[in-house]
Design a protein around this motif. Structure first.
Motif, PDB file in Angstrom:
ATOM      1  N   ALA A  48       0.830  -1.207   0.000  1.00  0.00           N
ATOM      2  CA  ALA A  48       0.000   0.000   0.000  1.00  0.00           C
ATOM      3  C   ALA A  48       0.860   1.251   0.000  1.00  0.00           C
ATOM      4  O   ALA A  48       0.581   2.213  -0.732  1.00  0.00           O
ATOM      5  CB  ALA A  48      -0.925  -0.011   1.219  1.00  0.00           C
ATOM      6  N   ALA A  87      -6.153   4.515   3.153  1.00  0.00           N
ATOM      7  CA  ALA A  87      -5.824   3.095   3.062  1.00  0.00           C
ATOM      8  C   ALA A  87      -4.423   2.802   3.570  1.00  0.00           C
ATOM      9  O   ALA A  87      -4.183   1.754   4.169  1.00  0.00           O
ATOM     10  CB  ALA A  87      -5.970   2.619   1.616  1.00  0.00           C
ATOM     11  N   GLU A  99      -4.639   2.580   7.245  1.00  0.00           N
ATOM     12  CA  GLU A  99      -5.372   1.368   7.613  1.00  0.00           C
ATOM     13  C   GLU A  99      -4.475   0.138   7.535  1.00  0.00           C
ATOM     14  O   GLU A  99      -4.423  -0.678   8.471  1.00  0.00           O
ATOM     15  CB  GLU A  99      -6.584   1.193   6.689  1.00  0.00           C
ATOM     16  N   ARG A 129      -8.488  -5.433   2.037  1.00  0.00           N
ATOM     17  CA  ARG A 129      -8.419  -3.972   2.014  1.00  0.00           C
ATOM     18  C   ARG A 129      -7.283  -3.493   1.110  1.00  0.00           C
ATOM     19  O   ARG A 129      -7.416  -2.477   0.423  1.00  0.00           O
ATOM     20  CB  ARG A 129      -8.215  -3.430   3.434  1.00  0.00           C
ATOM     21  N   GLU A 130      -6.173  -4.209   1.103  1.00  0.00           N
ATOM     22  CA  GLU A 130      -5.066  -3.823   0.215  1.00  0.00           C
ATOM     23  C   GLU A 130      -5.465  -4.001  -1.239  1.00  0.00           C
ATOM     24  O   GLU A 130      -5.110  -3.188  -2.099  1.00  0.00           O
ATOM     25  CB  GLU A 130      -3.833  -4.672   0.536  1.00  0.00           C
ATOM     26  N   ALA A 178      -7.501  -1.027  -2.209  1.00  0.00           N
ATOM     27  CA  ALA A 178      -6.647   0.139  -2.434  1.00  0.00           C
ATOM     28  C   ALA A 178      -5.935   0.032  -3.776  1.00  0.00           C
ATOM     29  O   ALA A 178      -5.826   1.022  -4.521  1.00  0.00           O
ATOM     30  CB  ALA A 178      -5.623   0.255  -1.303  1.00  0.00           C
ATOM     31  N   GLY A 184      -9.814   1.813  -5.000  1.00  0.00           N
ATOM     32  CA  GLY A 184     -10.952   1.999  -4.107  1.00  0.00           C
ATOM     33  C   GLY A 184     -12.164   1.163  -4.447  1.00  0.00           C
ATOM     34  O   GLY A 184     -13.198   1.284  -3.784  1.00  0.00           O
TER      35      GLY A 184
END
Length: 214
Positions: A86, A122, A125, A176-177, A180, A184
């Protein structure tokens, strides 16, 4: 062991002898792992198998507290990897390389916490997930790195339960990665989550010397 039979017809989560296939193992790991033989009516249901009859064949001795800890540590290192990806994706190359240079999990946590001040969205996060993962691997609450409270650092679960929880948390971080990386788009989450689960399963099958077709 002795055969155990269900009373009544097989009904997922209600009646029957419940087991998991090797492919489902990442979802079900805990303190003990046993090989089981099933018989009679068998129903397949997403991440489990339910049968009319079953008996234990033997415990998988390779899955013990030490192996659970090794699994947890491996997951924590991959959480660091998702944070690095990220950071690189956002152009924070120096921060990414700084985190990559770590060779101990405690050091990785300290670097991640220091890097957090440079990040947002992100990046923040995923970097926080990297710090949380180390706490979880150490048997502490994920937020313990933000506080000096000894209560937060007390072990909260057994090694097997910690490994299971950390596996899920890191799979979420992978999702989540992926989001990103996809600019998004939340549609990327499931693929990222599944890819991390596949890596965890590969680790378990290799370390426990399991038959992938089991």
């Amino acid at each position: 062991g002795d055969w155990v039979a269900a009373e009544g017809s097989v009904n997922v989560c209600l009646t029957g002898v419940h087991a998991c296939r090797v492919d489902d193992l990442a979802d079900w790991i805990d303190d003990e792992l046993w090989e089981i033989e099933l018989d009679g009516e068998v129903a397949l249901h997403e991440a489990m198998v339910v049968a009319e009859r079953g008996r234990l064949l033997g415990r998988v001795e390779r899955w013990d507290a030490a192996t659970a800890q090794a699994f947890a540590d491996d997951c924590a290192w991959r959480a660091r990897g998702y944070a690095i990806a990220a950071l690189r994706g956002s152009g924070l190359t120096a921060a990414a390389e700084d985190l990559l240079a770590t060779v101990e999990l405690d050091e990785a946590q300290r670097r991640a916490v220091a890097i957090l001040a440079q990040t947002e969205g992100a990046d923040a996060e995923l970097t926080a997930f990297a710090a949380d993962a180390v706490s979880l691997a150490r048997g502490e609450r994920p937020e313990s790195w933000t506080s000096a409270s000894t209560a937060l650092k007390a072990p909260v679960a057994t090694p097997g339960a910690l490994a299971a929880n950390l596996g899920f948390v890191v799979a979420h971080a992978a999702g989540r990665e992926a989001v990103a990386r996809a600019g998004g788009s939340e549609s990327a989450y499931d693929a990222g989550f599944a890819a991390e689960r596949a890596l965890q399963l590969e680790w378990l099958v290799e370390r426990l010397e399991l038959d992938p077709a089991g």
